[in-house]
Design a protein around this motif. Structure first.
Motif, PDB file in Angstrom:
ATOM      1  N   ARG A   1      52.624   1.081  54.466  1.00  0.00           N
ATOM      2  CA  ARG A   1      51.399   1.507  53.790  1.00  0.00           C
ATOM      3  C   ARG A   1      51.481   2.977  53.402  1.00  0.00           C
ATOM      4  NH1 ARG A   1      46.568  -0.111  57.585  1.00  0.00           N
ATOM      5  NH2 ARG A   1      48.179  -0.073  59.186  1.00  0.00           N
ATOM      6  N   ALA A   2      51.022   3.285  52.192  1.00  0.00           N
ATOM      7  CA  ALA A   2      51.025   4.665  51.714  1.00  0.00           C
ATOM      8  C   ALA A   2      49.764   5.387  52.192  1.00  0.00           C
ATOM      9  CB  ALA A   2      51.111   4.695  50.192  1.00  0.00           C
ATOM     10  N   SER A   3      49.778   6.700  52.088  1.00  0.00           N
ATOM     11  CA  SER A   3      48.681   7.533  52.561  1.00  0.00           C
ATOM     12  C   SER A   3      47.422   7.356  51.716  1.00  0.00           C
ATOM     13  CB  SER A   3      49.114   8.996  52.530  1.00  0.00           C
ATOM     14  OG  SER A   3      48.013   9.861  52.691  1.00  0.00           O
ATOM     15  N   LEU A   4      46.277   7.358  52.371  1.00  0.00           N
ATOM     16  CA  LEU A   4      45.009   7.316  51.648  1.00  0.00           C
ATOM     17  C   LEU A   4      44.759   8.621  50.890  1.00  0.00           C
ATOM     18  CD1 LEU A   4      42.634   5.515  54.189  1.00  0.00           C
ATOM     19  CD2 LEU A   4      43.791   4.558  52.188  1.00  0.00           C
ATOM     20  N   TRP A   5      45.363   9.718  51.360  1.00  0.00           N
ATOM     21  CA  TRP A   5      45.260  10.979  50.628  1.00  0.00           C
ATOM     22  C   TRP A   5      45.958  10.872  49.279  1.00  0.00           C
ATOM     23  CZ3 TRP A   5      41.721  14.262  51.821  1.00  0.00           C
ATOM     24  CH2 TRP A   5      41.304  14.423  53.144  1.00  0.00           C
ATOM     25  N   LEU A   6      47.086  10.182  49.257  1.00  0.00           N
ATOM     26  CA  LEU A   6      47.785   9.946  47.992  1.00  0.00           C
ATOM     27  C   LEU A   6      46.925   9.097  47.065  1.00  0.00           C
ATOM     28  CD1 LEU A   6      50.264  10.076  46.158  1.00  0.00           C
ATOM     29  CD2 LEU A   6      51.173   8.081  47.400  1.00  0.00           C
ATOM     30  N   ALA A   7      46.271   8.084  47.639  1.00  0.00           N
ATOM     31  CA  ALA A   7      45.385   7.230  46.845  1.00  0.00           C
ATOM     32  C   ALA A   7      44.249   8.048  46.228  1.00  0.00           C
ATOM     33  CB  ALA A   7      44.818   6.106  47.707  1.00  0.00           C
ATOM     34  N   ALA A   8      43.665   8.956  47.022  1.00  0.00           N
ATOM     35  CA  ALA A   8      42.579   9.800  46.518  1.00  0.00           C
ATOM     36  C   ALA A   8      43.069  10.702  45.387  1.00  0.00           C
ATOM     37  CB  ALA A   8      42.004  10.632  47.649  1.00  0.00           C
ATOM     38  N   LEU A   9      44.268  11.252  45.536  1.00  0.00           N
ATOM     39  CA  LEU A   9      44.835  12.117  44.495  1.00  0.00           C
ATOM     40  C   LEU A   9      45.076  11.332  43.205  1.00  0.00           C
ATOM     41  CD1 LEU A   9      46.063  14.817  43.624  1.00  0.00           C
ATOM     42  CD2 LEU A   9      48.239  14.039  44.603  1.00  0.00           C
ATOM     43  N   LEU A  10      45.645  10.149  43.317  1.00  0.00           N
ATOM     44  CA  LEU A  10      45.918   9.332  42.135  1.00  0.00           C
ATOM     45  C   LEU A  10      44.622   8.867  41.469  1.00  0.00           C
ATOM     46  CD1 LEU A  10      48.926   7.185  43.393  1.00  0.00           C
ATOM     47  CD2 LEU A  10      48.967   9.246  41.977  1.00  0.00           C
ATOM     48  N   LEU A  11      43.603   8.594  42.274  1.00  0.00           N
ATOM     49  CA  LEU A  11      42.314   8.202  41.707  1.00  0.00           C
ATOM     50  C   LEU A  11      41.685   9.356  40.941  1.00  0.00           C
ATOM     51  CD1 LEU A  11      40.100   6.090  41.391  1.00  0.00           C
ATOM     52  CD2 LEU A  11      39.143   6.857  43.570  1.00  0.00           C
ATOM     53  N   ALA A  12      41.774  10.569  41.489  1.00  0.00           N
ATOM     54  CA  ALA A  12      41.235  11.738  40.802  1.00  0.00           C
ATOM     55  C   ALA A  12      41.972  11.971  39.490  1.00  0.00           C
ATOM     56  CB  ALA A  12      41.348  12.964  41.706  1.00  0.00           C
ATOM     57  N   LEU A  13      43.279  11.812  39.500  1.00  0.00           N
ATOM     58  CA  LEU A  13      44.071  11.959  38.278  1.00  0.00           C
ATOM     59  C   LEU A  13      43.667  10.909  37.246  1.00  0.00           C
ATOM     60  CD1 LEU A  13      46.405  13.235  36.702  1.00  0.00           C
ATOM     61  CD2 LEU A  13      47.961  11.668  37.912  1.00  0.00           C
ATOM     62  N   SER A  14      43.454   9.685  37.697  1.00  0.00           N
ATOM     63  CA  SER A  14      43.045   8.605  36.795  1.00  0.00           C
ATOM     64  C   SER A  14      41.677   8.882  36.183  1.00  0.00           C
ATOM     65  CB  SER A  14      43.016   7.277  37.552  1.00  0.00           C
ATOM     66  OG  SER A  14      44.279   6.975  38.096  1.00  0.00           O
ATOM     67  N   ALA A  15      40.763   9.414  36.982  1.00  0.00           N
ATOM     68  CA  ALA A  15      39.432   9.755  36.480  1.00  0.00           C
ATOM     69  C   ALA A  15      39.517  10.866  35.436  1.00  0.00           C
ATOM     70  CB  ALA A  15      38.526  10.178  37.630  1.00  0.00           C
ATOM     71  N   LEU A  16      40.404  11.843  35.665  1.00  0.00           N
ATOM     72  CA  LEU A  16      40.575  12.936  34.703  1.00  0.00           C
ATOM     73  C   LEU A  16      41.131  12.410  33.385  1.00  0.00           C
ATOM     74  CD1 LEU A  16      40.640  15.937  33.973  1.00  0.00           C
ATOM     75  CD2 LEU A  16      42.891  16.064  35.070  1.00  0.00           C
ATOM     76  N   VAL A  17      42.137  11.574  33.461  1.00  0.00           N
ATOM     77  CA  VAL A  17      42.720  11.001  32.245  1.00  0.00           C
ATOM     78  C   VAL A  17      41.681  10.181  31.484  1.00  0.00           C
ATOM     79  CG1 VAL A  17      44.434   9.355  31.364  1.00  0.00           C
ATOM     80  CG2 VAL A  17      45.070  10.999  33.144  1.00  0.00           C
ATOM     81  N   THR A  18      40.873   9.423  32.201  1.00  0.00           N
ATOM     82  CA  THR A  18      39.826   8.623  31.568  1.00  0.00           C
ATOM     83  C   THR A  18      38.819   9.530  30.856  1.00  0.00           C
ATOM     84  OG1 THR A  18      40.044   6.864  33.190  1.00  0.00           O
ATOM     85  CG2 THR A  18      37.984   6.950  31.960  1.00  0.00           C
ATOM     86  N   ALA A  19      38.424  10.630  31.488  1.00  0.00           N
ATOM     87  CA  ALA A  19      37.482  11.557  30.867  1.00  0.00           C
ATOM     88  C   ALA A  19      38.056  12.140  29.590  1.00  0.00           C
ATOM     89  CB  ALA A  19      37.129  12.657  31.858  1.00  0.00           C
ATOM     90  N   LEU A  20      39.340  12.477  29.605  1.00  0.00           N
ATOM     91  CA  LEU A  20      39.983  13.022  28.406  1.00  0.00           C
ATOM     92  C   LEU A  20      40.068  11.977  27.302  1.00  0.00           C
ATOM     93  CD1 LEU A  20      42.852  15.100  30.072  1.00  0.00           C
ATOM     94  CD2 LEU A  20      40.764  15.970  28.990  1.00  0.00           C
ATOM     95  N   LEU A  21      40.423  10.759  27.677  1.00  0.00           N
ATOM     96  CA  LEU A  21      40.492   9.684  26.687  1.00  0.00           C
ATOM     97  C   LEU A  21      39.116   9.409  26.086  1.00  0.00           C
ATOM     98  CD1 LEU A  21      42.903   7.193  28.475  1.00  0.00           C
ATOM     99  CD2 LEU A  21      43.396   8.531  26.429  1.00  0.00           C
ATOM    100  N   SER A  22      38.101   9.423  26.921  1.00  0.00           N
ATOM    101  CA  SER A  22      36.745   9.187  26.446  1.00  0.00           C
ATOM    102  C   SER A  22      36.299  10.247  25.459  1.00  0.00           C
ATOM    103  CB  SER A  22      35.780   9.151  27.644  1.00  0.00           C
ATOM    104  OG  SER A  22      34.453   8.935  27.213  1.00  0.00           O
TER     105      SER A  22
END
Length: 231
Positions: A207-228
């Motif tokens: 299992r990977a770290s939940l901290w990594l999951a949080a970082l990737l989720l934040a990055l995904s949210a940023l990319v979505t905001a830029l695309l929007s």
């Protein structure tokens, strides 16, 4: 029947153990995606377009996260772990009616392709929906430079994509029912609890770290905001 402390465990209990096969990020993605797809459908039918757009944007962020998690996340979440060859998927489907113990860690050979198909449909549907919304509202910079024929094609893809997505969801639900009825495999329970009973010799997936999951989720949210903002 002897039920005292010295009673021997059943052969099945002695040979199996509880293994955590799905991590929290995968399970949260799965159930949040289910709710957001339902919300997108209801909001579109009720003409609640602002809510529809927000549901689509949130879903896009989750899909981008799942794609990243499929590359850097836990073992059973990784695409390299569960994407089999088409021949392997076909061999798996040929044995669909054969009742046998469930010893699969993660997605089976056919289920892996269904995951890819659903993710691809969700990505196309959410991206086309972002442009569709900006084109109607005249918000995105691309709305002014994209030829009308291309804009119309994107809108058509968004409409057709929903039909394909709805069909894929129905197929996915039917597959879960078929596995339960024909093979006796409970695919739904582990996606809720994260764990299933497997042979004792089976290694628990990394299992990977939940901290990594949080970082990737934040990055995904940023990319979505830029695309929007710029689609």
């Amino acid at each position: 029947m002897d039920t005292g402390p010295d009673a021997s465990p059943s052969p099945t209990a002695a040979l199996t153990r509880r293994v955590r096969v799905w991590d929290l990020p995968v399970r949260l993605f799965h159930w949040l995606a289910v709710m957001l797809v339902a919300l997108a459908y209801v909001s579109q039918r009720m003409n609640w377009m602002q809510l529809h757009v927000r549901a689509g944007e949130t879903l896009l962020a989750l899909v981008l996260f799942r794609l990243l998690w499929g590359c850097f996340g836990s073992e059973t979440a990784r695409f390299t772990r569960f994407i089999a060859t088409p021949a392997a998927a076909w061999r798996h489907l040929r044995g669909l009616a054969r009742r046998e113990p469930d010893v699969q860690v993660g997605h089976n050979a056919a289920g892996g392709w269904m995951v890819l198909f659903l993710l691809a449909l969700l990505l196309v549907e959410t991206l086309s929906g972002l442009y569709d919304n900006n084109d109607i509202a005249d918000e995105g910079p691309l709305s002014e430079i994209v030829p009308a024929a291309v804009a119309n094609a994107i809108m058509a893809i968004h409409a057709w994509g929903w039909d394909l997505l709805a069909g894929a969801v129905v197929l996915h639900v039917c597959a879960i029912a078929v596995y339960a009825l024909l093979k006796g495999h409970n695919l739904l329970g582990p996606m809720v609890t994260g764990a299933k009973r497997l042979p004792a010799a089976v290694r628990a997936p990394r299992r990977a770290s939940l901290w990594l999951a949080a970082l990737l989720l934040a990055l995904s949210a940023l990319v979505t905001a830029l695309l929007s903002a710029y689609l």
